[in-house]
Write a protein that holds these residues in place. Sequence first.
Motif, PDB file in Angstrom:
ATOM      1  N   VAL A  25      55.854  50.232  38.032  1.00 34.14           N
ATOM      2  CA  VAL A  25      55.455  48.956  37.795  1.00 34.14           C
ATOM      3  C   VAL A  25      54.447  48.493  38.243  1.00 34.14           C
ATOM      4  CG1 VAL A  25      55.933  46.477  37.219  1.00 34.14           C
ATOM      5  CG2 VAL A  25      57.370  48.318  36.399  1.00 34.14           C
ATOM      6  N   ARG A  26      54.186  48.515  39.737  1.00 30.09           N
ATOM      7  CA  ARG A  26      53.228  48.141  40.667  1.00 30.09           C
ATOM      8  C   ARG A  26      51.966  49.038  40.253  1.00 30.09           C
ATOM      9  NH1 ARG A  26      54.484  45.995  46.481  1.00 30.09           N
ATOM     10  NH2 ARG A  26      52.302  46.031  46.196  1.00 30.09           N
ATOM     11  N   VAL A  27      51.825  50.272  40.074  1.00 34.37           N
ATOM     12  CA  VAL A  27      50.879  51.333  39.710  1.00 34.37           C
ATOM     13  C   VAL A  27      50.496  50.814  38.392  1.00 34.37           C
ATOM     14  CG1 VAL A  27      50.260  53.510  39.283  1.00 34.37           C
ATOM     15  CG2 VAL A  27      51.625  52.917  41.305  1.00 34.37           C
ATOM     16  N   TYR A  28      51.001  50.704  37.572  1.00 37.11           N
ATOM     17  CA  TYR A  28      50.715  49.947  36.125  1.00 37.11           C
ATOM     18  C   TYR A  28      49.732  48.896  36.198  1.00 37.11           C
ATOM     19  CZ  TYR A  28      50.743  48.520  31.521  1.00 37.11           C
ATOM     20  OH  TYR A  28      50.242  48.004  30.211  1.00 37.11           O
ATOM     21  N   ILE A  29      50.517  47.949  36.953  1.00 38.58           N
ATOM     22  CA  ILE A  29      49.961  46.638  37.190  1.00 38.58           C
ATOM     23  C   ILE A  29      48.450  46.615  37.867  1.00 38.58           C
ATOM     24  CG2 ILE A  29      49.903  44.164  38.271  1.00 38.58           C
ATOM     25  CD1 ILE A  29      53.091  44.498  37.688  1.00 38.58           C
ATOM     26  N   HIS A  30      48.370  47.417  38.721  1.00 42.48           N
ATOM     27  CA  HIS A  30      47.308  47.690  39.672  1.00 42.48           C
ATOM     28  C   HIS A  30      46.219  48.342  38.705  1.00 42.48           C
ATOM     29  CE1 HIS A  30      44.595  48.327  43.058  1.00 42.48           C
ATOM     30  NE2 HIS A  30      44.417  49.725  42.703  1.00 42.48           N
ATOM     31  N   LYS A  31      46.733  49.472  37.935  1.00 43.12           N
ATOM     32  CA  LYS A  31      45.759  49.911  37.056  1.00 43.12           C
ATOM     33  C   LYS A  31      44.908  48.739  35.978  1.00 43.12           C
ATOM     34  CE  LYS A  31      47.101  54.696  37.161  1.00 43.12           C
ATOM     35  NZ  LYS A  31      47.375  55.805  36.345  1.00 43.12           N
ATOM     36  N   GLN A  32      46.027  47.997  35.566  1.00 46.43           N
ATOM     37  CA  GLN A  32      45.520  47.054  34.490  1.00 46.43           C
ATOM     38  C   GLN A  32      44.493  46.066  35.107  1.00 46.43           C
ATOM     39  OE1 GLN A  32      46.235  46.926  31.052  1.00 46.43           O
ATOM     40  NE2 GLN A  32      46.720  49.106  31.447  1.00 46.43           N
ATOM     41  N   MET A  33      44.803  45.611  36.617  1.00 46.79           N
ATOM     42  CA  MET A  33      43.979  44.578  37.026  1.00 46.79           C
ATOM     43  C   MET A  33      42.674  45.052  37.372  1.00 46.79           C
ATOM     44  SD  MET A  33      46.666  42.755  39.756  1.00 46.79           S
ATOM     45  CE  MET A  33      45.398  41.885  40.684  1.00 46.79           C
ATOM     46  N   LYS A  34      42.552  46.348  37.462  1.00 46.49           N
ATOM     47  CA  LYS A  34      41.206  46.996  37.951  1.00 46.49           C
ATOM     48  C   LYS A  34      40.607  47.255  36.386  1.00 46.49           C
ATOM     49  CE  LYS A  34      39.823  50.483  40.868  1.00 46.49           C
ATOM     50  NZ  LYS A  34      39.910  51.777  41.669  1.00 46.49           N
ATOM     51  N   LYS A  35      41.239  47.423  35.467  1.00 44.94           N
ATOM     52  CA  LYS A  35      40.551  47.504  34.050  1.00 44.94           C
ATOM     53  C   LYS A  35      40.152  46.342  33.603  1.00 44.94           C
ATOM     54  CE  LYS A  35      42.058  48.550  29.351  1.00 44.94           C
ATOM     55  NZ  LYS A  35      43.346  48.966  28.443  1.00 44.94           N
ATOM     56  N   HIS A  36      40.783  45.185  33.889  1.00 42.10           N
ATOM     57  CA  HIS A  36      40.428  43.804  33.342  1.00 42.10           C
ATOM     58  C   HIS A  36      39.324  43.148  34.472  1.00 42.10           C
ATOM     59  CE1 HIS A  36      42.501  44.159  29.899  1.00 42.10           C
ATOM     60  NE2 HIS A  36      43.559  44.486  30.368  1.00 42.10           N
ATOM     61  N   SER A  37      39.091  43.596  35.482  1.00 42.61           N
ATOM     62  CA  SER A  37      38.521  42.939  36.582  1.00 42.61           C
ATOM     63  C   SER A  37      37.158  42.965  36.028  1.00 42.61           C
ATOM     64  CB  SER A  37      38.499  43.871  37.947  1.00 42.61           C
ATOM     65  OG  SER A  37      37.620  43.438  38.837  1.00 42.61           O
ATOM     66  N   ILE A  38      36.354  41.713  36.677  1.00 46.54           N
ATOM     67  CA  ILE A  38      35.015  41.742  36.317  1.00 46.54           C
ATOM     68  C   ILE A  38      34.067  41.957  37.720  1.00 46.54           C
ATOM     69  CG2 ILE A  38      35.173  39.997  34.613  1.00 46.54           C
ATOM     70  CD1 ILE A  38      34.335  37.875  36.637  1.00 46.54           C
ATOM     71  N   HIS A  39      34.489  42.329  38.780  1.00 42.20           N
ATOM     72  CA  HIS A  39      33.811  42.824  39.966  1.00 42.20           C
ATOM     73  C   HIS A  39      34.028  44.275  40.268  1.00 42.20           C
ATOM     74  CE1 HIS A  39      34.037  38.295  40.427  1.00 42.20           C
ATOM     75  NE2 HIS A  39      32.901  38.574  41.062  1.00 42.20           N
ATOM     76  N   ASP A  40      32.988  44.734  40.967  1.00 38.53           N
ATOM     77  CA  ASP A  40      33.187  46.024  41.354  1.00 38.53           C
ATOM     78  C   ASP A  40      33.534  45.715  42.918  1.00 38.53           C
ATOM     79  OD1 ASP A  40      32.078  48.916  41.937  1.00 38.53           O
ATOM     80  OD2 ASP A  40      30.943  47.920  43.506  1.00 38.53           O
ATOM     81  N   HIS A  41      34.638  46.555  43.349  1.00 41.29           N
ATOM     82  CA  HIS A  41      35.248  46.211  44.387  1.00 41.29           C
ATOM     83  C   HIS A  41      34.458  46.854  45.795  1.00 41.29           C
ATOM     84  CE1 HIS A  41      39.006  45.049  42.421  1.00 41.29           C
ATOM     85  NE2 HIS A  41      38.738  46.016  41.741  1.00 41.29           N
ATOM     86  N   ASP A  42      33.513  47.807  45.555  1.00 44.62           N
ATOM     87  CA  ASP A  42      32.897  48.190  46.659  1.00 44.62           C
ATOM     88  C   ASP A  42      31.793  47.207  47.114  1.00 44.62           C
ATOM     89  OD1 ASP A  42      34.201  50.647  47.025  1.00 44.62           O
ATOM     90  OD2 ASP A  42      32.981  51.434  45.611  1.00 44.62           O
ATOM     91  N   THR A  43      31.021  46.694  46.058  1.00 45.17           N
ATOM     92  CA  THR A  43      29.866  45.894  46.330  1.00 45.17           C
ATOM     93  C   THR A  43      30.470  44.316  46.172  1.00 45.17           C
ATOM     94  OG1 THR A  43      29.339  45.814  43.996  1.00 45.17           O
ATOM     95  CG2 THR A  43      28.169  47.717  45.669  1.00 45.17           C
ATOM     96  N   ALA A  44      31.247  43.941  45.698  1.00 45.77           N
ATOM     97  CA  ALA A  44      31.652  42.439  45.241  1.00 45.77           C
ATOM     98  C   ALA A  44      30.761  41.948  44.379  1.00 45.77           C
ATOM     99  CB  ALA A  44      31.933  41.662  46.804  1.00 45.77           C
ATOM    100  N   LEU A  45      29.782  42.656  43.679  1.00 48.38           N
ATOM    101  CA  LEU A  45      28.991  42.254  42.505  1.00 48.38           C
ATOM    102  C   LEU A  45      29.769  42.372  41.323  1.00 48.38           C
ATOM    103  CD1 LEU A  45      25.685  44.263  43.728  1.00 48.38           C
ATOM    104  CD2 LEU A  45      26.427  41.739  44.196  1.00 48.38           C
ATOM    105  N   PHE A  46      29.059  41.810  40.189  1.00 47.70           N
ATOM    106  CA  PHE A  46      29.835  42.006  38.878  1.00 47.70           C
ATOM    107  C   PHE A  46      29.732  43.493  38.507  1.00 47.70           C
ATOM    108  CE2 PHE A  46      28.522  37.304  38.413  1.00 47.70           C
ATOM    109  CZ  PHE A  46      29.715  36.924  38.199  1.00 47.70           C
ATOM    110  N   ASN A  47      30.790  43.930  37.692  1.00 47.92           N
ATOM    111  CA  ASN A  47      30.567  45.224  37.135  1.00 47.92           C
ATOM    112  C   ASN A  47      29.744  45.450  35.551  1.00 47.92           C
ATOM    113  OD1 ASN A  47      32.486  44.375  35.100  1.00 47.92           O
ATOM    114  ND2 ASN A  47      34.248  45.235  36.160  1.00 47.92           N
ATOM    115  N   LYS A  48      29.664  46.599  35.667  1.00 41.72           N
ATOM    116  CA  LYS A  48      28.767  46.871  34.207  1.00 41.72           C
ATOM    117  C   LYS A  48      29.545  46.400  32.896  1.00 41.72           C
ATOM    118  CE  LYS A  48      26.915  50.772  31.515  1.00 41.72           C
ATOM    119  NZ  LYS A  48      26.747  52.109  31.469  1.00 41.72           N
ATOM    120  N   LYS A  49      30.714  46.080  32.704  1.00 47.39           N
ATOM    121  CA  LYS A  49      31.523  45.515  31.729  1.00 47.39           C
ATOM    122  C   LYS A  49      31.017  44.217  31.569  1.00 47.39           C
ATOM    123  CE  LYS A  49      35.968  44.863  29.688  1.00 47.39           C
ATOM    124  NZ  LYS A  49      37.477  45.240  30.055  1.00 47.39           N
TER     125      LYS A  49
END
Length: 177
Positions: A27-51
């Motif tokens: 469940v935690r793995v699933y939630i993490h994947k969903q959060m990453k999918k719906h995120s608006i930031h790139d985690h490496d640069t802290a900038l917005f993502n392409k989507k």
Amino acid sequence: VQTPLISTIYIISAISLLFALYSIYFVRVYIHKQMKKHSIHDHDTALFNKKFFLAELHATFERADRNEYPLSMLSASFSADALNNVDKKTKKTFLKNLGKVFTSVTRGSDIVCRYDKNHIVVLLPLTEGEEALILEGRLQKALENEDLGTTSKVAFDLKSFQADWDENEASFVEKIG
């Protein structure tokens, strides 16, 4: 003395506990994947993502076209070759510092995003082409002077351009390269 019934209860309890732990893990793995999918930031640069960038570009392009506001964009690409021979920590530091440089040089109303692996794009609402060139120069200077955390020099190719109202949104995005 342990009876077979008590041993069975212990075994069933142990199996139930293991099943519960595995369930929680998945469940935690699933939630993490969903959060990453719906995120608006790139985690490496802290900038917005392409989507997020493409959604904002659509709204900003339509608004600028409707109200005849100027709209510009700045594209910065860097060579991945300089980062191929570095460890993960150095690459992560480089990307984090790169995000900070872009954030420090741009305005709060500008939309800065990591467009793909080697591209950072800045959407510049209410900005003429000449003003975008000024930002390009400031950014070039900041990238040359800032320690990005790599031992080798990373080459940046900066391009700025203004929207031409004879073109559509797709052709404007194609200029990113």
